[in-house]
Design an enzyme around this catalytic site. Structure first.
Site, PDB file in Angstrom:
ATOM      1  N   GLY A  15      28.349  28.009  20.919  1.00  0.00           N
ATOM      2  CA  GLY A  15      29.018  28.775  21.973  1.00  0.00           C
ATOM      3  C   GLY A  15      30.228  28.034  22.536  1.00  0.00           C
ATOM      4  O   GLY A  15      31.303  28.615  22.702  1.00  0.00           O
ATOM      5  N   ARG A  83      17.232  25.005  14.579  1.00  0.00           N
ATOM      6  CA  ARG A  83      16.094  24.310  13.969  1.00  0.00           C
ATOM      7  C   ARG A  83      16.241  22.793  14.056  1.00  0.00           C
ATOM      8  O   ARG A  83      17.340  22.267  14.250  1.00  0.00           O
ATOM      9  CB  ARG A  83      15.906  24.755  12.524  1.00  0.00           C
ATOM     10  CG  ARG A  83      17.106  24.561  11.632  1.00  0.00           C
ATOM     11  CD  ARG A  83      16.818  25.211  10.303  1.00  0.00           C
ATOM     12  NE  ARG A  83      18.038  25.319   9.514  1.00  0.00           N
ATOM     13  CZ  ARG A  83      18.080  25.236   8.210  1.00  0.00           C
ATOM     14  NH1 ARG A  83      16.966  25.049   7.528  1.00  0.00           N
ATOM     15  NH2 ARG A  83      19.217  25.360   7.559  1.00  0.00           N
ATOM     16  N   ASN A 121      19.574  32.459  14.304  1.00  0.00           N
ATOM     17  CA  ASN A 121      18.687  32.483  13.135  1.00  0.00           C
ATOM     18  C   ASN A 121      17.266  32.924  13.484  1.00  0.00           C
ATOM     19  O   ASN A 121      16.857  32.761  14.641  1.00  0.00           O
ATOM     20  CB  ASN A 121      18.633  31.075  12.528  1.00  0.00           C
ATOM     21  CG  ASN A 121      19.736  30.851  11.516  1.00  0.00           C
ATOM     22  OD1 ASN A 121      20.035  31.738  10.730  1.00  0.00           O
ATOM     23  ND2 ASN A 121      20.304  29.652  11.520  1.00  0.00           N
ATOM     24  N   HIS A 176      20.694  34.936   4.589  1.00  0.00           N
ATOM     25  CA  HIS A 176      21.113  33.575   4.926  1.00  0.00           C
ATOM     26  C   HIS A 176      19.864  32.706   4.956  1.00  0.00           C
ATOM     27  O   HIS A 176      19.242  32.516   5.979  1.00  0.00           O
ATOM     28  CB  HIS A 176      21.792  33.584   6.294  1.00  0.00           C
ATOM     29  CG  HIS A 176      22.266  32.241   6.742  1.00  0.00           C
ATOM     30  ND1 HIS A 176      23.216  31.522   6.062  1.00  0.00           N
ATOM     31  CD2 HIS A 176      21.932  31.495   7.813  1.00  0.00           C
ATOM     32  CE1 HIS A 176      23.431  30.385   6.701  1.00  0.00           C
ATOM     33  NE2 HIS A 176      22.660  30.342   7.772  1.00  0.00           N
TER      34      HIS A 176
HETATM   35  P1  A3D Z   1      22.110  25.381  21.030  1.00  0.00           P
HETATM   36  O1  A3D Z   1      23.138  24.331  21.172  1.00  0.00           O
HETATM   37  O2  A3D Z   1      20.697  25.051  21.317  1.00  0.00           O
HETATM   38  O3  A3D Z   1      22.560  26.627  21.934  1.00  0.00           O
HETATM   39  C1  A3D Z   1      21.752  27.736  22.162  1.00  0.00           C
HETATM   40  C2  A3D Z   1      21.964  28.169  23.599  1.00  0.00           C
HETATM   41  O4  A3D Z   1      21.238  29.379  23.809  1.00  0.00           O
HETATM   42  C3  A3D Z   1      21.446  27.147  24.625  1.00  0.00           C
HETATM   43  O5  A3D Z   1      22.511  26.743  25.486  1.00  0.00           O
HETATM   44  C4  A3D Z   1      20.356  27.914  25.383  1.00  0.00           C
HETATM   45  O6  A3D Z   1      20.311  27.598  26.765  1.00  0.00           O
HETATM   46  C5  A3D Z   1      20.808  29.348  25.157  1.00  0.00           C
HETATM   47  N1  A3D Z   1      19.756  30.335  25.358  1.00  0.00           N
HETATM   48  C6  A3D Z   1      18.425  30.251  25.055  1.00  0.00           C
HETATM   49  N2  A3D Z   1      17.799  31.378  25.417  1.00  0.00           N
HETATM   50  C7  A3D Z   1      18.739  32.200  25.946  1.00  0.00           C
HETATM   51  C8  A3D Z   1      18.714  33.504  26.503  1.00  0.00           C
HETATM   52  N3  A3D Z   1      17.576  34.204  26.572  1.00  0.00           N
HETATM   53  N4  A3D Z   1      19.880  34.039  26.926  1.00  0.00           N
HETATM   54  C9  A3D Z   1      21.029  33.345  26.852  1.00  0.00           C
HETATM   55  N5  A3D Z   1      21.108  32.093  26.362  1.00  0.00           N
HETATM   56  C10 A3D Z   1      19.991  31.544  25.915  1.00  0.00           C
HETATM   57  O7  A3D Z   1      22.148  26.012  19.536  1.00  0.00           O
HETATM   58  P2  A3D Z   1      23.422  26.206  18.581  1.00  0.00           P
HETATM   59  O8  A3D Z   1      24.564  26.720  19.376  1.00  0.00           O
HETATM   60  O9  A3D Z   1      23.586  24.983  17.752  1.00  0.00           O
HETATM   61  O10 A3D Z   1      22.833  27.345  17.592  1.00  0.00           O
HETATM   62  C11 A3D Z   1      22.594  28.637  18.085  1.00  0.00           C
HETATM   63  C12 A3D Z   1      21.873  29.484  17.048  1.00  0.00           C
HETATM   64  O11 A3D Z   1      22.710  29.650  15.896  1.00  0.00           O
HETATM   65  C13 A3D Z   1      20.546  28.924  16.519  1.00  0.00           C
HETATM   66  O12 A3D Z   1      19.590  29.962  16.399  1.00  0.00           O
HETATM   67  C14 A3D Z   1      20.919  28.397  15.136  1.00  0.00           C
HETATM   68  O13 A3D Z   1      19.817  28.373  14.251  1.00  0.00           O
HETATM   69  C15 A3D Z   1      21.942  29.414  14.718  1.00  0.00           C
HETATM   70  N6  A3D Z   1      22.840  29.012  13.627  1.00  0.00           N
HETATM   71  C16 A3D Z   1      23.137  29.958  12.704  1.00  0.00           C
HETATM   72  C17 A3D Z   1      23.988  29.658  11.667  1.00  0.00           C
HETATM   73  C18 A3D Z   1      24.325  30.712  10.650  1.00  0.00           C
HETATM   74  O14 A3D Z   1      25.055  30.451   9.740  1.00  0.00           O
HETATM   75  C19 A3D Z   1      23.745  32.035  10.771  1.00  0.00           C
HETATM   76  C20 A3D Z   1      24.542  28.368  11.563  1.00  0.00           C
HETATM   77  C21 A3D Z   1      24.225  27.424  12.527  1.00  0.00           C
HETATM   78  C22 A3D Z   1      23.360  27.759  13.576  1.00  0.00           C
END
Ligand code: A3D
Length: 320
Positions: A15, A83, A121, A176
């Protein structure tokens, strides 16, 4: 004319990177939403303070209230958990499904005209659930994965061939996950398909097979190195490419997790396919022809996605 409004649901690693990229590219004003108090506000302020040096005027704000995403043109969803080493994407299903429910309802109530890109994911099941919970038109809800998986494939190929990444095109289909299908026949260096490059002696089939496998394991490779969290720079860049295609009506041909109903022999499901993204959202799913082997790999990927969607239905009764 007012700047477009971009709502980022989830202000974690991806984000925050999305917000910074959106600002640098001046795609629009950014609202970061997160349940973690202070995180979206802090990141928004930090990025805004990079504005004078970078020379952008886009507004950055952080919030815990869905009413602040009202009227968003684009919503990019990363809310949930990533994960840890040893976990598969599928292990995240139960917890992230609940998150998709609250996010889907928030978007439904406050930004029903947005183009929604899900990144959370396990991607293909989460984008399906997010669409169900939000009730938005299918062409306005899609998932980012194919652009990232293709970018990884292109990066590895450019290193192998010693050529610019710009001249390498790649084609990755399917869910994916471990069953994703990098299609070598449709991947090229300046238009020359990979199998021809093997015949020309530029690489060997063994090396190509290893690159295909490394692409499939691309996410796990980074999780293993980082030890906490998963990849975020390239995932954010990939989603911004999709958002820009929508906001600027670029008609980009990009692989993404799109709703497929009819093409590729599929009936009403989300999975990674080549699409055209423009002002209408996912304007077209490209109905490619596959060889028998490619079809078999694609079928097993589709079956894996269907299994995850069934698991979602088993957890939440409102999903049918
Ligand atoms: P992370 O840095 O943990 O950020 C996730 C955010 O979501 C945290 O700030 C949480 O506080 C917030 N959150 C949790 N629950 C809620 C809610 N109910 N409403 C609003 N915010 C909430 O994770 P990230 O940014 O590294 O990754 C985010 C997601 O993307 C994860 O599920 C990863 O597995 C996924 N991801 C997908 C890909 C693809 O290629 C599809 C690649 C990398 C990561």
């Amino acid at each position: 004319m007012a700047r477009p409004k971009i709502a980022l649901i989830g202000a974690g690693q991806i984000g925050g990177t999305l917000a910074h990229l959106a600002a640098l590219k001046e795609l629009g004003d950014v609202v970061l939403f997160d349940i973690a108090e202070g995180t979206p506000e802090g990141k928004a302020l930090d990025i805004a303070e990079s504005g004078p040096s970078e020379g952008f005027d886009a507004k950055m704000s952080g919030t815990q209230s869905y009413s602040d995403i009202a009227g968003a043109d684009v919503c990019i969803v990363t809310a949930g958990v990533p994960r840890k080493p040893g976990m598969s994407r599928d292990d995240l299903l139960g917890i992230n499904l609940k998150v998709m429910k609250s996010v889907g309802e928030g978007i439904r109530d406050h930004a029903p005209n947005a183009f929604v890109i899900c990144i959370t994911n396990p991607l293909d099941a989460m984008v399906w659930a997010l669409r169900e919970f939000s009730g938005l038109p299918h062409e306005k809800v899609c998932g980012m994965a194919g652009v990232l998986d293709s970018a990884r494939f292109r990066h590895f190929l450019s290193e192998e061939f010693g050529v610019s990444m710009r001249d390498v095109t790649a084609f990755v289909l399917g869910g994916h996950g471990d069953t994703m299908v990098p299609l070598t026949r449709y991947s090229t260096v300046a238009g020359i398909p990979l199998p021809d490059l093997v015949k020309m002696g530029w690489t060997t089939q063994e090396k190509l097979d290893a690159i295909v496998q490394r692409t499939r394991d691309g996410g796990a490779e980074i999780v293993g190195l980082l030890k906490t969290g998963s990849a975020f720079y390239a995932p954010a860049t990939s989603a911004i490419e999709m958002a820009e295609a929508y906001l600027k009506d670029q008609k980009r041909v990009l692989p993404c997790a799109a709703y497929v109903d009819g093409a590729l022999g599929l009936k009403g499901m989300y999975v990674g396919v080549p699409t055209v993204i423009g002002a209408g959202g996912v304007e077209k799913v490209i109905d490619i022809q596959m060889t028998k082997d490619e079809q078999a790999m694609f079928d097993s990927s589709v079956a894996a996605v269907k299994g995850l969607v069934d698991a979602c239905k088993g957890i939440d009764d409102s999903l049918t």
